[in-house]
Scaffold this motif. Structure first.
Motif, PDB file in Angstrom:
ATOM      1  N   ARG A 263      94.455   9.616-126.009  1.00  0.00           N
ATOM      2  CA  ARG A 263      93.134   9.164-125.394  1.00  0.00           C
ATOM      3  C   ARG A 263      92.393   7.901-126.254  1.00  0.00           C
ATOM      4  NH1 ARG A 263      88.657  13.433-125.751  1.00  0.00           N
ATOM      5  NH2 ARG A 263      87.841  12.180-123.738  1.00  0.00           N
ATOM      6  N   PHE A 430      85.157  19.044-134.178  1.00  0.00           N
ATOM      7  CA  PHE A 430      85.899  17.950-134.265  1.00  0.00           C
ATOM      8  C   PHE A 430      86.032  17.447-135.425  1.00  0.00           C
ATOM      9  CE2 PHE A 430      82.268  16.361-132.265  1.00  0.00           C
ATOM     10  CZ  PHE A 430      82.023  14.934-132.643  1.00  0.00           C
ATOM     11  N   ASP A 479      90.073  18.587-132.115  1.00  0.00           N
ATOM     12  CA  ASP A 479      90.450  17.173-131.932  1.00  0.00           C
ATOM     13  C   ASP A 479      90.338  16.236-133.001  1.00  0.00           C
ATOM     14  OD1 ASP A 479      91.033  17.432-129.466  1.00  0.00           O
ATOM     15  OD2 ASP A 479      89.413  16.942-128.446  1.00  0.00           O
ATOM     16  N   SER A 481      90.078  12.322-134.003  1.00  0.00           N
ATOM     17  CA  SER A 481      89.978  10.874-133.469  1.00  0.00           C
ATOM     18  C   SER A 481      90.065   9.704-134.556  1.00  0.00           C
ATOM     19  CB  SER A 481      88.934  10.584-132.645  1.00  0.00           C
ATOM     20  OG  SER A 481      87.479  10.706-133.410  1.00  0.00           O
ATOM     21  N   ILE A 503      93.914  10.259-130.550  1.00  0.00           N
ATOM     22  CA  ILE A 503      92.711   9.843-129.904  1.00  0.00           C
ATOM     23  C   ILE A 503      92.361   8.709-130.711  1.00  0.00           C
ATOM     24  CG2 ILE A 503      90.208  10.481-129.324  1.00  0.00           C
ATOM     25  CD1 ILE A 503      90.949  13.366-129.485  1.00  0.00           C
TER      26      ILE A 503
END
Length: 531
Positions: A263, A430, A479, A481, A503
């Protein structure tokens, strides 16, 4: 004439061929006699010219960061304190040019002293306004250069963003003695694809001579040999072709050769960043900075002030992920109302010591979130207790709005957070790795140390911490990132993907190259490779 080679620091990549033109400002020569009203009018003229240039870009469909930066720089020319300081000098008998430059330098000095490189780089914008105002006072009508056809490499003591956007000059490259990669001129140069070099002192006698600016190896060659000139022209043409080819592939998915999806998100400070990032294929914003608008504030921002700053950014992200980071004040970037704060305070601690201010920001975020897929991210977290307190305030704000609480995430930027990452992953919705601060903290480097490059994330100490965060995220189905500069460096993309990162959030101008790097990488799907 023999070639002359100068070495510097790259601010924007690429290769350019052109004639050197030294950008002279009206800051030398006979003192300028001007009244206070004339000084005010000169500030007005500079602000109007910047806005006119930005508006012209938008009317031509050139939306995005450069136009937005010009409009932001125009606000410096409007600043009442800067104007008052300059006018006060004139009223005390100082020549107008000296009064303007002294006022600009005082304000620039405050910013230059900050250890955060992004904020310190804004000092160049203030100095640039001072020089433009003096230029306006001397000429009465701004720059008088007529249009030219020959490609130009601009050279100056300190280039400004608007120098690269002057419609009368076909600028293909820039060389500035002062400044660095975080300066607005560098951001604009990267957005325009104009190579830029810092830290080079080119003698005025070189004006009018042909030169090659190679920001790949960070050199300027004056009076190059025919062979060097031909090679540079080929490289510049190839770079233009690559930018065009990558832009044409924006509809292609960010998937590795072996089918691992990644992503891509965008880091934004303004609505223009959001628009540019979505146009470059970002699926939303992985980082929305909120403190920049309040670095000169005299009080904690109110709910309405937060809402006004967030409104255009979140509107631009309607229908997309919008990760809003709460105020990230710290000892190296404190607004006036926090001056004198104990040096032990940093980031989140400052907010938790003022819970009403944090509650106001949460309320404003929810006020403006309509249409965007909102997430709230807390910087500099080191404990679950801190995150729990933030969640209490966010839940209360959401209840007052009659809406569910948005996901709440923790930024992993400090060694203490890495130690507690398993507990933080369980408590957060996250995680986001701030690679710049995390690298600096783990390696004991200052944020402004030239040794703190994105590539330092490859240090085993830092990379081990990244893997630990990713593994904690996977254990708790969170998630993870990466939103620091490492995520925008295509050379580091395979490393981050091998560490398990899926991500990546980067600047708008980096997204095309990052996507290409993802598509060129081969991984074993789902595997975090050993270090």
């Amino acid at each position: 004439m023999r070639p002359e080679v100068y070495c510097g620091v790259a601010g924007a990549p690429g290769v350019a061929v052109g004639v050197l033109r030294h950008q002279a400002y009206g800051s030398s020569g006979e003192p300028v006699a001007a009244t206070a009203d004339q000084v005010g009018a000169a500030f007005d003229a500079v602000a109007a010219r910047l806005r006119c240039t930005a508006q012209g870009m938008r009317e031509r469909g050139e939306h995005g960061t450069p136009a937005d930066i010009l409009e932001a720089t125009a606000l410096i020319a409007d600043d009442p304190d800067l104007r008052s300081a300059a006018i006060g000098g004139v009223e005390n008998g100082t020549p107008a040019d000296r009064a303007v430059l002294d006022a600009a330098e005082r304000y620039a000095g405050v910013l230059a002293g900050l250890s955060d490189p992004t904020l310190a780089a804004r000092a160049a914008d203030v100095r640039q306004i001072g020089r433009r105002v003096v230029e306006q006072l001397r000429s009465g009508a701004g720059r008088s250069a007529g249009p030219g056809e020959e490609p130009v490499i601009l050279v100056a003591e300190e280039l400004g963003a608007d120098d690269l956007l002057d419609p009368s000059v076909p600028v293909v490259g820039g060389v500035s003695r002062l400044g660095g990669p975080n300066a607005h001129v560098a951001i604009v140069a990267r957005a325009l694809g104009v190579p830029l070099l810092f830290g080079v002192n080119v003698p005025a006698s070189s004006g009018g001579r042909q030169a090659v600016l190679d920001a790949v190896v960070a050199t300027l060659t004056v009076s190059p040999t025919p062979h060097r000139l031909e090679a540079a022209q080929r490289a510049a043409a190839a770079a233009r072709q690559r930018r065009d080819e990558l832009a044409a592939l924006r509809d292609q998915p960010a998937v590795t050769r072996d089918g691992t999806p990644v992503r891509l998100l965008v880091n934004v400070s303004t609505a223009a960043d959001a628009v540019a990032g979505l146009a470059a294929g970002a699926l939303g914003a992985g980082l929305i900075r909120t403190e920049v608008a309040f670095l000169h504030a005299g009080h904690w921002p109110t709910r309405s002030e937060h809402a006004a700053a967030l409104r255009p950014v979140l509107a631009a992200l309607a229908g997309h992920t919008a990760t809003v980071r709460t105020l990230d004040f710290a000892p190296d970037k404190l607004p006036p109302f926090l001056w004198g704060t104990s040096s032990r305070h940093r980031g989140l601690e400052l907010m938790l010591d003022a819970p009403r201010a944090l509650a106001d920001q949460f309320a404003a975020i929810l006020d403006e979130a309509d249409g965007a897929r909102l997430r709230v991210m807390i910087p500099m977290v080191v404990s679950v207790a801190q995150l729990d307190r933030c969640r209490e305030l966010l839940d209360a704000a959401a209840a007052a709005h009659g809406v569910p609480s948005p996901p709440l995430g923790a930024m992993i930027e400090l060694p203490e957070a890495v130690v507690a990452v398993d507990e933080l992953a369980a408590a957060a919705d996250f995680l986001s790795i701030g690679s710049n601060d995390l690298t600096a903290a783990l390696l004991g480097l200052d944020r402004r140390d030239p040794a703190l490059t994105p590539g330092r994330i490859a240090d085993p100490v830092v990379l081990s911490a990244v893997v630990a965060v990713v593994r904690a995220g996977r254990r708790h189905d969170r998630d993870v990132s990466v939103c620091g500069d490492a995520a925008g460096d295509p050379a580091l993309v395979p490393l981050l993907l091998s560490a398990g990162c899926r991500i990546l959030s980067a600047a708008p101008t980096a997204l095309d190259e990052v996507r290409a790097a993802v598509r060129d990488t081969t991984l074993d799907p789902g595997e975090i490779k050993p270090i």
